[in-house]
Design a protein around this motif. Sequence first.
Motif: not given
Length: 201
Positions: A83-99
């Motif tokens: 489980v990857y939780v977005a840190p405070p004050d940061r947008h969380l995005l994922v790319g096609v390579d899973g990064t």
Amino acid sequence: MPPPPSGTASEPYAVIAVAASAGGIHGLVTLLGGLDAELPVPVLVVQHLDPRHRTVLAEILGRRTELTVKLAEQDEEVRPGTVYVAPPDRHLLVGVDGTLTLSRSELVHFLRPSADLLFESVAGAYGPRAVAIVLTGTGNDGAMGVDAVKSRGGTVIAQDPHSAEFRGMPEAAMGTGAVDFVLPLEEIPAVVRGLVEMKRQ
């Protein structure tokens, strides 16, 4: 009965993205606590947090689930059962390579992290292999994002507003017409398990 989820048996789900706000810690504990360490996909979480304080959300959730829980890091590659939780004050995005990418770009609906941005990135990266889940929360964050997930063939789950501490976010998601399943909180983990396992048979 809700319509069957999109996609085919040859395309197993590859990611679960979850959004929550007010009341969300209880919702996340219930959802993640119902999933086991063998979950074959990663889970990406946006929970609206006070950006002025260090968060212990990952530690709290990690004590309540068999999954590995951590704050997401820049350029990290996602792994199943984590489980990857977005840190405070940061947008969380994922790319096609899973990064993963963490961004300080503009607030969305006065929020950072934004569920809409996470869901839109998941839709673009995974298409029909994405599951998006909207839990309790105020406001309408996530509604544009679930529309994006559905338009790319993904599957959308919303917590039944009657079982939500705060109804705004699930009701906004349902208002898009993009939701496949509306479920009481306690039933969501079993449906998630069924979806990710069903498409691997």
